[in-house]
Design a protein around this motif. Structure first.
Motif, PDB file in Angstrom:
ATOM      1  N   MET A  25     -55.460  -7.565   6.122  1.00 20.72           N
ATOM      2  CA  MET A  25     -54.465  -8.621   5.956  1.00 20.72           C
ATOM      3  C   MET A  25     -54.462  -9.232   4.554  1.00 20.72           C
ATOM      4  O   MET A  25     -53.413  -9.584   4.032  1.00 20.72           O
ATOM      5  CB  MET A  25     -54.712  -9.758   6.957  1.00 20.72           C
ATOM      6  CG  MET A  25     -54.271  -9.495   8.350  1.00 20.72           C
ATOM      7  SD  MET A  25     -52.534  -9.136   8.491  1.00 20.72           S
ATOM      8  CE  MET A  25     -51.801 -10.697   8.067  1.00 20.72           C
ATOM      9  N   LEU A  29     -51.095  -9.540   2.439  1.00 21.87           N
ATOM     10  CA  LEU A  29     -50.380 -10.777   2.099  1.00 21.87           C
ATOM     11  C   LEU A  29     -50.221 -10.927   0.596  1.00 21.87           C
ATOM     12  O   LEU A  29     -49.198 -11.383   0.112  1.00 21.87           O
ATOM     13  CB  LEU A  29     -51.129 -11.990   2.653  1.00 21.87           C
ATOM     14  CG  LEU A  29     -51.083 -12.130   4.160  1.00 21.87           C
ATOM     15  CD1 LEU A  29     -51.934 -13.317   4.588  1.00 21.87           C
ATOM     16  CD2 LEU A  29     -49.672 -12.329   4.633  1.00 21.87           C
ATOM     17  N   LEU A 177     -42.209 -23.727   4.763  1.00 20.26           N
ATOM     18  CA  LEU A 177     -42.519 -22.480   5.462  1.00 20.26           C
ATOM     19  C   LEU A 177     -42.646 -21.323   4.483  1.00 20.26           C
ATOM     20  O   LEU A 177     -43.156 -20.264   4.815  1.00 20.26           O
ATOM     21  CB  LEU A 177     -41.411 -22.203   6.487  1.00 20.26           C
ATOM     22  CG  LEU A 177     -41.618 -21.077   7.508  1.00 20.26           C
ATOM     23  CD1 LEU A 177     -42.857 -21.342   8.323  1.00 20.26           C
ATOM     24  CD2 LEU A 177     -40.432 -20.957   8.423  1.00 20.26           C
ATOM     25  N   ARG A 178     -42.204 -21.534   3.252  1.00 18.42           N
ATOM     26  CA  ARG A 178     -42.235 -20.441   2.274  1.00 18.42           C
ATOM     27  C   ARG A 178     -43.666 -19.976   2.016  1.00 18.42           C
ATOM     28  O   ARG A 178     -44.597 -20.743   2.160  1.00 18.42           O
ATOM     29  CB  ARG A 178     -41.608 -20.905   0.964  1.00 18.42           C
ATOM     30  CG  ARG A 178     -40.111 -20.890   1.075  1.00 18.42           C
ATOM     31  CD  ARG A 178     -39.440 -21.306  -0.197  1.00 18.42           C
ATOM     32  NE  ARG A 178     -38.063 -21.677   0.163  1.00 18.42           N
ATOM     33  CZ  ARG A 178     -37.222 -22.263  -0.643  1.00 18.42           C
ATOM     34  NH1 ARG A 178     -37.589 -22.575  -1.871  1.00 18.42           N
ATOM     35  NH2 ARG A 178     -36.015 -22.555  -0.237  1.00 18.42           N
ATOM     36  N   GLY A 179     -43.779 -18.711   1.599  1.00 24.92           N
ATOM     37  CA  GLY A 179     -45.107 -18.180   1.289  1.00 24.92           C
ATOM     38  C   GLY A 179     -45.776 -17.642   2.540  1.00 24.92           C
ATOM     39  O   GLY A 179     -45.201 -16.831   3.253  1.00 24.92           O
ATOM     40  N   VAL A 180     -46.996 -18.102   2.805  1.00 26.37           N
ATOM     41  CA  VAL A 180     -47.769 -17.537   3.911  1.00 26.37           C
ATOM     42  C   VAL A 180     -47.083 -17.703   5.254  1.00 26.37           C
ATOM     43  O   VAL A 180     -47.056 -16.780   6.066  1.00 26.37           O
ATOM     44  CB  VAL A 180     -49.147 -18.224   4.033  1.00 26.37           C
ATOM     45  CG1 VAL A 180     -50.059 -17.376   4.861  1.00 26.37           C
ATOM     46  CG2 VAL A 180     -49.737 -18.500   2.691  1.00 26.37           C
ATOM     47  N   GLY A 181     -46.521 -18.904   5.500  1.00 25.02           N
ATOM     48  CA  GLY A 181     -45.962 -19.210   6.807  1.00 25.02           C
ATOM     49  C   GLY A 181     -44.926 -18.188   7.231  1.00 25.02           C
ATOM     50  O   GLY A 181     -45.077 -17.528   8.269  1.00 25.02           O
ATOM     51  N   MET A 184     -46.281 -14.669   7.823  1.00 27.19           N
ATOM     52  CA  MET A 184     -46.951 -14.469   9.109  1.00 27.19           C
ATOM     53  C   MET A 184     -45.929 -14.297  10.221  1.00 27.19           C
ATOM     54  O   MET A 184     -46.062 -13.415  11.070  1.00 27.19           O
ATOM     55  CB  MET A 184     -47.853 -15.666   9.446  1.00 27.19           C
ATOM     56  CG  MET A 184     -49.071 -15.841   8.595  1.00 27.19           C
ATOM     57  SD  MET A 184     -50.005 -14.368   8.309  1.00 27.19           S
ATOM     58  CE  MET A 184     -50.893 -14.200   9.782  1.00 27.19           C
ATOM     59  N   LEU A 185     -44.899 -15.151  10.233  1.00 29.70           N
ATOM     60  CA  LEU A 185     -43.888 -15.039  11.284  1.00 29.70           C
ATOM     61  C   LEU A 185     -43.209 -13.665  11.231  1.00 29.70           C
ATOM     62  O   LEU A 185     -43.011 -13.024  12.264  1.00 29.70           O
ATOM     63  CB  LEU A 185     -42.835 -16.142  11.135  1.00 29.70           C
ATOM     64  CG  LEU A 185     -43.320 -17.573  11.383  1.00 29.70           C
ATOM     65  CD1 LEU A 185     -42.166 -18.548  11.307  1.00 29.70           C
ATOM     66  CD2 LEU A 185     -43.992 -17.685  12.736  1.00 29.70           C
ATOM     67  N   THR A 187     -44.444 -10.904   9.988  1.00 32.01           N
ATOM     68  CA  THR A 187     -45.388  -9.883  10.432  1.00 32.01           C
ATOM     69  C   THR A 187     -45.410  -9.822  11.949  1.00 32.01           C
ATOM     70  O   THR A 187     -45.475  -8.739  12.540  1.00 32.01           O
ATOM     71  CB  THR A 187     -46.792 -10.176   9.901  1.00 32.01           C
ATOM     72  OG1 THR A 187     -46.694 -10.617   8.565  1.00 32.01           O
ATOM     73  CG2 THR A 187     -47.670  -8.967   9.961  1.00 32.01           C
ATOM     74  N   GLY A 188     -45.346 -11.004  12.579  1.00 30.31           N
ATOM     75  CA  GLY A 188     -45.286 -11.058  14.037  1.00 30.31           C
ATOM     76  C   GLY A 188     -44.103 -10.278  14.560  1.00 30.31           C
ATOM     77  O   GLY A 188     -44.220  -9.502  15.509  1.00 30.31           O
ATOM     78  N   LEU A 189     -42.939 -10.454  13.918  1.00 27.17           N
ATOM     79  CA  LEU A 189     -41.732  -9.749  14.382  1.00 27.17           C
ATOM     80  C   LEU A 189     -41.861  -8.241  14.179  1.00 27.17           C
ATOM     81  O   LEU A 189     -41.506  -7.462  15.067  1.00 27.17           O
ATOM     82  CB  LEU A 189     -40.501 -10.289  13.636  1.00 27.17           C
ATOM     83  CG  LEU A 189     -40.166 -11.753  13.946  1.00 27.17           C
ATOM     84  CD1 LEU A 189     -38.966 -12.206  13.172  1.00 27.17           C
ATOM     85  CD2 LEU A 189     -39.919 -11.926  15.437  1.00 27.17           C
ATOM     86  N   SER A 191     -44.572  -6.633  14.137  1.00 32.91           N
ATOM     87  CA  SER A 191     -45.566  -6.208  15.111  1.00 32.91           C
ATOM     88  C   SER A 191     -44.929  -6.005  16.480  1.00 32.91           C
ATOM     89  O   SER A 191     -45.238  -5.038  17.183  1.00 32.91           O
ATOM     90  CB  SER A 191     -46.657  -7.265  15.148  1.00 32.91           C
ATOM     91  OG  SER A 191     -47.560  -7.011  16.142  1.00 32.91           O
TER      92      SER A 191
END
Lengths: 202, 208
Positions: A25, A29, A177-181, A184-185, A187-189, A191
């Motif tokens: 990860m 990222l 929410l920009r950047g990591v947030g 991650m979201l 990546t979830g989608l 996934s």
């Protein structure tokens, strides 16, 4: 043959090393901000995983495993507790070796992969791949195929993420929410999309 | 706490919220999320990371004047790897069931970027006591996020907290169902994304 095909599909889609086991990860990222860098790192990961998996299989089967030293006359010795430290040393050495070989034979490839190779030595997906093949008792051929498949899966994940993030710069993401947030979201989608391959059996 | 000076206290408290290693510095997410389906594995993983990070930070800090700069990475790596192997063996000896569930993820603490990062950034410049506190603080910050993610995944995915059922049976009778997605890997990504978002709103962090 079919067995290996199904193993590779499983490693690429269903049990993707990044999307299902969360390995690698950190570099995912950090690097997925740029498309060409992601593709370079992706190829380097495929390359290193395909090489280190069979090498670590040999090390484990003939040096570290329970009774592996029988060929030297020590059938009772079990060095498997040394597995993590030996694997990481092998990976670092292999990365160094690969770097020198590429530099010698293909300077242009070295130019494009060069900066990523040292990073890979501490990428969890490489060590994770080697630990998984011990955990799952793979044979030599299975380990090689699994290593290649895992690398390919990682490549697909980072390449798709990089292209999504490239497009993302035109969209209006909430400031905090920009950047990591948002990454991650997303990546979830991705996934979830990869999970839909779940039922496929070759 | 009169036991700790203000500076030492900051070393521990700072990484918990204001400078959390996972959500703000984005280190060490690898190997963190896979163990967050249930809270008990997350708690054990946190304890393992606390042990490895604080001890390896202390050892590296004690050795910092003896380590030649050129080979420092390999020395740090071997200290960390020895600690991880010890932790793994202790877990196998005393908590066999949980160590079976954690499988390869305890060994993967070696490549956890937080541990190398703290060794390189803090323990190489500071004394053993402060390095110990720094390791403790960062491991707690890591554990906070890990347990937070596990809390939501277990609550929404299985209706339990630490193995105890909290969603009453009457809910299930009324048609409530556990959210299967949360027990699968996408749940971890989405929960972590939301936690990072919430933390940035509360913490008023500057954007990169």
């Amino acid at each position: 043959m079919e067995h290996y095909l199904s193993l590779i599909t499983k490693a690429v889609f269903v049990e993707n090393i990044l999307l299902a086991y969360f390995l690698g990860m950190c570099s995912f990222l950090a690097v997925s901000k740029k498309v060409d860098a992601s593709i370079g790192l992706g190829f380097a990961v495929i390359f290193v995983l395909t090489i280190t998996s069979p090498v670590n299989w040999f090390i484990y089967s003939f040096l570290l495993g329970d009774g592996a030293l029988a060929w030297l006359g020590f059938p009772d010795v079990n060095l498997s507790f040394l597995k993590p430290i030996v694997f990481i040393a092998v990976i670092a050495a292999m990365v160094q070796l690969v770097e020198m070989v590429i530099d010698k034979f293909s300077p242009s490839l070295y130019q494009s992969l060069g900066i990523f190779l040292p990073l890979i030595a501490v990428n969890c997906s490489i060590l994770g791949g080697s630990l998984f093949l011990v955990e799952r008792n793979y044979t030599l051929m299975e380990s090689t195929v699994f290593g290649f498949g895992s690398g390919l899966g990682w490549f697909l994940a980072i390449a798709s993420m990089a292209s999504i993030r490239y497009r993302l710069r035109y969209s209006n993401v909430p400031l905090k929410l920009r950047g990591v947030g948002i990454t991650m979201l997303l990546t979830g989608l991705i996934s979830i999309a990869f999970m839909s391959f779940g039922g496929i059996q070759l | 706490m009169s036991l700790l000076s203000k500076q030492s206290k900051n070393t521990v408290v700072d990484p918990l919220m204001a400078n959390n290693p996972i959500s703000l510095q984005v280190l060490g997410i690898c190997s963190a999320l896979a163990v967050t389906v249930k809270m008990d594995t997350a708690v054990v993983m946190t304890l393992a990371v606390i042990a490895v990070l604080s001890i390896s930070n202390t050892v590296i800090s004690l050795l910092r004047k003896m380590i030649p700069a050129k080979v420092r990475i390999i020395v740090q790596l071997s200290v960390i790897a020895s600690m991880v192997i010890l932790t793994d063996l202790i877990l196998q000896a005393y908590m066999y069931d949980i160590s079976k569930q954690l499988t390869v993820f305890v060994s993967l603490i070696i490549t956890n970027c937080i541990i190398m990062g703290r060794a390189e950034a803090f323990a190489m410049q500071n004394g053993p006591w402060r390095s110990f506190l720094d390791g403790l603080g960062n491991a707690l910050g890591y554990g906070l996020i890990l347990i937070g993610v596990a809390f939501f995944r277990e609550l929404l995915g299985s209706g339990t907290i630490y193995g105890f059922q909290v969603v009453p049976d009457s809910f299930y009778a009324a048609g409530y169902e556990n959210m299967g997605l949360m027990t699968l890997s996408p749940g971890a990504f989405i929960i972590l994304g939301l936690i990072v978002w919430a933390q940035r709103i509360i913490g008023k962090v500057e954007q990169e």
